[in-house]
Design a protein around this motif. Structure first.
Motif, PDB file in Angstrom:
ATOM      1  N   LYS A 147       0.820  -1.200   0.000  1.00 50.31           N
ATOM      2  CA  LYS A 147       0.000   0.000   0.000  1.00 50.31           C
ATOM      3  C   LYS A 147       0.865   1.265   0.000  1.00 50.31           C
ATOM      4  N   ILE A 148       2.003   1.203   0.671  1.00 51.76           N
ATOM      5  CA  ILE A 148       2.927   2.345   0.649  1.00 51.76           C
ATOM      6  C   ILE A 148       3.367   2.625  -0.793  1.00 51.76           C
ATOM      7  N   MET A 149       3.752   1.570  -1.509  1.00 48.35           N
ATOM      8  CA  MET A 149       4.190   1.742  -2.891  1.00 48.35           C
ATOM      9  C   MET A 149       3.058   2.272  -3.772  1.00 48.35           C
ATOM     10  N   GLU A 150       1.851   1.847  -3.486  1.00 49.40           N
ATOM     11  CA  GLU A 150       0.705   2.358  -4.241  1.00 49.40           C
ATOM     12  C   GLU A 150       0.537   3.858  -4.010  1.00 49.40           C
ATOM     13  N   GLU A 151       0.643   4.297  -2.752  1.00 49.15           N
ATOM     14  CA  GLU A 151       0.527   5.722  -2.434  1.00 49.15           C
ATOM     15  C   GLU A 151       1.624   6.532  -3.121  1.00 49.15           C
ATOM     16  N   LEU A 152       2.811   5.966  -3.170  1.00 45.96           N
ATOM     17  CA  LEU A 152       3.946   6.668  -3.763  1.00 45.96           C
ATOM     18  C   LEU A 152       3.855   6.730  -5.286  1.00 45.96           C
ATOM     19  N   THR A 153       3.508   5.629  -5.904  1.00 41.48           N
ATOM     20  CA  THR A 153       3.543   5.563  -7.363  1.00 41.48           C
ATOM     21  C   THR A 153       2.293   6.154  -8.012  1.00 41.48           C
ATOM     22  N   GLU A 154       1.109   5.925  -7.420  1.00 43.68           N
ATOM     23  CA  GLU A 154      -0.118   6.425  -8.031  1.00 43.68           C
ATOM     24  C   GLU A 154      -0.195   7.948  -7.965  1.00 43.68           C
ATOM     25  N   SER A 155       0.280   8.533  -6.870  1.00 39.60           N
ATOM     26  CA  SER A 155       0.288   9.998  -6.784  1.00 39.60           C
ATOM     27  C   SER A 155       1.255  10.570  -7.818  1.00 39.60           C
ATOM     28  N   ARG A 156       2.358   9.885  -8.009  1.00 46.48           N
ATOM     29  CA  ARG A 156       3.350  10.336  -8.989  1.00 46.48           C
ATOM     30  C   ARG A 156       2.788  10.261 -10.411  1.00 46.48           C
ATOM     31  N   LYS A 157       2.081   9.182 -10.696  1.00 42.76           N
ATOM     32  CA  LYS A 157       1.480   9.028 -12.016  1.00 42.76           C
ATOM     33  C   LYS A 157       0.426  10.095 -12.287  1.00 42.76           C
ATOM     34  N   GLU A 158      -0.371  10.423 -11.273  1.00 46.38           N
ATOM     35  CA  GLU A 158      -1.421  11.425 -11.469  1.00 46.38           C
ATOM     36  C   GLU A 158      -0.821  12.803 -11.723  1.00 46.38           C
ATOM     37  N   ILE A 159       0.223  13.147 -10.996  1.00 43.75           N
ATOM     38  CA  ILE A 159       0.867  14.446 -11.221  1.00 43.75           C
ATOM     39  C   ILE A 159       1.482  14.481 -12.616  1.00 43.75           C
ATOM     40  N   GLU A 160       2.082  13.373 -13.041  1.00 42.70           N
ATOM     41  CA  GLU A 160       2.632  13.325 -14.400  1.00 42.70           C
ATOM     42  C   GLU A 160       1.519  13.470 -15.435  1.00 42.70           C
ATOM     43  N   ARG A 161       0.394  12.811 -15.216  1.00 43.53           N
ATOM     44  CA  ARG A 161      -0.722  12.884 -16.159  1.00 43.53           C
ATOM     45  C   ARG A 161      -1.251  14.310 -16.280  1.00 43.53           C
ATOM     46  N   GLN A 162      -1.285  15.020 -15.165  1.00 47.81           N
ATOM     47  CA  GLN A 162      -1.850  16.371 -15.147  1.00 47.81           C
ATOM     48  C   GLN A 162      -0.855  17.440 -15.594  1.00 47.81           C
ATOM     49  N   LEU A 163       0.417  17.258 -15.279  1.00 53.11           N
ATOM     50  CA  LEU A 163       1.401  18.310 -15.539  1.00 53.11           C
ATOM     51  C   LEU A 163       2.401  17.954 -16.641  1.00 53.11           C
ATOM     52  N   GLY A 164       2.376  16.698 -17.091  1.00 50.12           N
ATOM     53  CA  GLY A 164       3.233  16.322 -18.203  1.00 50.12           C
ATOM     54  C   GLY A 164       4.632  15.895 -17.831  1.00 50.12           C
ATOM     55  N   GLN A 165       4.929  15.829 -16.544  1.00 43.77           N
ATOM     56  CA  GLN A 165       6.247  15.361 -16.122  1.00 43.77           C
ATOM     57  C   GLN A 165       6.167  14.762 -14.723  1.00 43.77           C
ATOM     58  N   ASN A 166       7.031  13.783 -14.492  1.00 44.53           N
ATOM     59  CA  ASN A 166       7.059  13.123 -13.198  1.00 44.53           C
ATOM     60  C   ASN A 166       7.586  14.052 -12.107  1.00 44.53           C
ATOM     61  N   PRO A 167       6.945  14.094 -10.964  1.00 42.04           N
ATOM     62  CA  PRO A 167       7.513  14.866  -9.854  1.00 42.04           C
ATOM     63  C   PRO A 167       8.759  14.170  -9.314  1.00 42.04           C
ATOM     64  N   LYS A 168       9.749  14.960  -8.943  1.00 48.40           N
ATOM     65  CA  LYS A 168      11.008  14.407  -8.439  1.00 48.40           C
ATOM     66  C   LYS A 168      11.043  14.328  -6.918  1.00 48.40           C
ATOM     67  N   TYR A 169      10.129  15.063  -6.255  1.00 50.92           N
ATOM     68  CA  TYR A 169      10.290  15.254  -4.816  1.00 50.92           C
ATOM     69  C   TYR A 169       9.024  14.867  -4.060  1.00 50.92           C
ATOM     70  N   PHE A 170       9.234  14.470  -2.818  1.00 49.48           N
ATOM     71  CA  PHE A 170       8.179  13.892  -1.997  1.00 49.48           C
ATOM     72  C   PHE A 170       8.258  14.470  -0.586  1.00 49.48           C
ATOM     73  N   ALA A 171       7.101  14.607   0.057  1.00 48.55           N
ATOM     74  CA  ALA A 171       7.048  14.993   1.471  1.00 48.55           C
ATOM     75  C   ALA A 171       6.206  13.971   2.217  1.00 48.55           C
ATOM     76  N   TYR A 172       6.714  13.494   3.358  1.00 45.40           N
ATOM     77  CA  TYR A 172       6.035  12.456   4.128  1.00 45.40           C
ATOM     78  C   TYR A 172       4.775  13.008   4.805  1.00 45.40           C
ATOM     79  N   PRO A 173       3.606  12.386   4.582  1.00 47.79           N
ATOM     80  CA  PRO A 173       2.397  12.826   5.284  1.00 47.79           C
ATOM     81  C   PRO A 173       2.570  12.727   6.797  1.00 47.79           C
ATOM     82  N   THR A 174       2.238  13.779   7.495  1.00 47.14           N
ATOM     83  CA  THR A 174       2.380  13.918   8.951  1.00 47.14           C
ATOM     84  C   THR A 174       3.830  13.761   9.406  1.00 47.14           C
TER      85      THR A 174
END
Length: 273
Positions: free
Chosen positions: A178-205
């Motif tokens: 589930k962790i990998m799903e949270e990491l990869t699916e959010s990345r895919k959605e940002i790429e789909r919307q903005l045209g490029q993969n995000p490089k950076y991540f912030a840990y929830p809480t």
């Protein structure tokens, strides 16, 4: 070793006495930032990464009022700070590439609508850019958060968008899959919307551990940001980068100045203003 610790202690004690003296002498902040703390004659540590959430008038610790936010950004502008991008930070940490004088990185977690309506105009006014970590399941689906059209507008203006997962669930509560799903699916959605993969991540809480750091790396992110208090320098871990949370307090601007100027020494002595 003992002598070194004594000198560190004495140095820290002197700084704390200076700060305490300023606290006693401090009155209300006046126009033009003629505030005693504005003239602290030292800058400690390396790169301060400011961490905001909401810019609104709610009586909540995560909410900085628009007036206070403008005051803080005006201070940075008037005192020669330059906002930097995560790529600049990583080039400095990994390759030793120079940063502008008095660099500061401005970050927001979650992607609240007020980041667009209240913070964005102020940042543009002072020539600053920011990095915003999005909870992708909330973008365009919850009226409290930005929509993708607003995100794209800010990106065109030079703002950077990273991932804050799909649902904002603390990753330490989830199984590995589930962790990998949270990491990869959010990345895919940002790429789909903005045209490029995000490089950076912030840990929830801010919740993470060494296993989660490794999964973030495997998911393709170049670095990750925590809510660990401190400034970032060559000794920082790329998947556990420190930030300086900015909260609403009884003296928010005073707290902002202390955190900006003295975060490393305060952290070393376990003091969090």
């Amino acid at each position: 070793m003992i002598i070194r610790k004594i000198w560190l202690f004495l140095g820290g004690l002197i700084i704390l006495i200076m700060l305490s003296s300023l606290v006693v002498r401090t009155t209300a902040v006046v126009a033009g930032h003629n505030h005693l703390l504005s003239h602290i004659p030292f800058e400690l540590g390396d790169v301060p990464i400011l961490n905001y959430h909401k810019i609104d008038s709610l009586n909540h610790s995560l909410s900085i009022s628009p007036e206070e936010f403008k005051q803080q950004m005006a201070y940075l502008h008037d005192n020669g700070y330059t906002s930097i991008r995560p790529d600049q930070l990583m080039n400095y940490l990994n390759l030793g590439k120079p940063l502008p004088k008095k660099p500061v990185m401005i970050t927001f977690d979650d992607g609240y609508l007020d980041n667009y309506t209240n913070a964005y105009p102020v940042l543009k006014k002072y020539g600053f850019i920011a990095t915003i970590f999005l909870v992708t399941d909330l973008v365009g689906k919850d009226e409290r958060f930005m929509n993708w059209e607003q995100v794209r507008e800010m990106e065109k203006a030079g703002f950077i968008f990273g991932s804050h997962t799909v649902t904002h669930t603390p990753l330490t509560r989830l199984p590995r899959e589930k962790i990998m799903e949270e990491l990869t699916e959010s990345r895919k959605e940002i790429e789909r919307q903005l045209g490029q993969n995000p490089k950076y991540f912030a840990y929830p809480t801010g919740a993470y551990n060494l296993e989660i750091e490794e999964l973030v790396k495997q998911a393709g992110y170049k670095a990750a940001f925590t809510i660990r208090y401190g400034q970032v320098g060559p000794g920082s871990e790329p998947y556990a980068l420190e930030r300086i949370p900015i909260f609403r307090q009884s003296q928010t601007f005073y707290s902002f100045l202390v955190r900006l100027k003295a975060a490393p020494i305060l952290e070393r002595f376990g003091i969090r203003n």
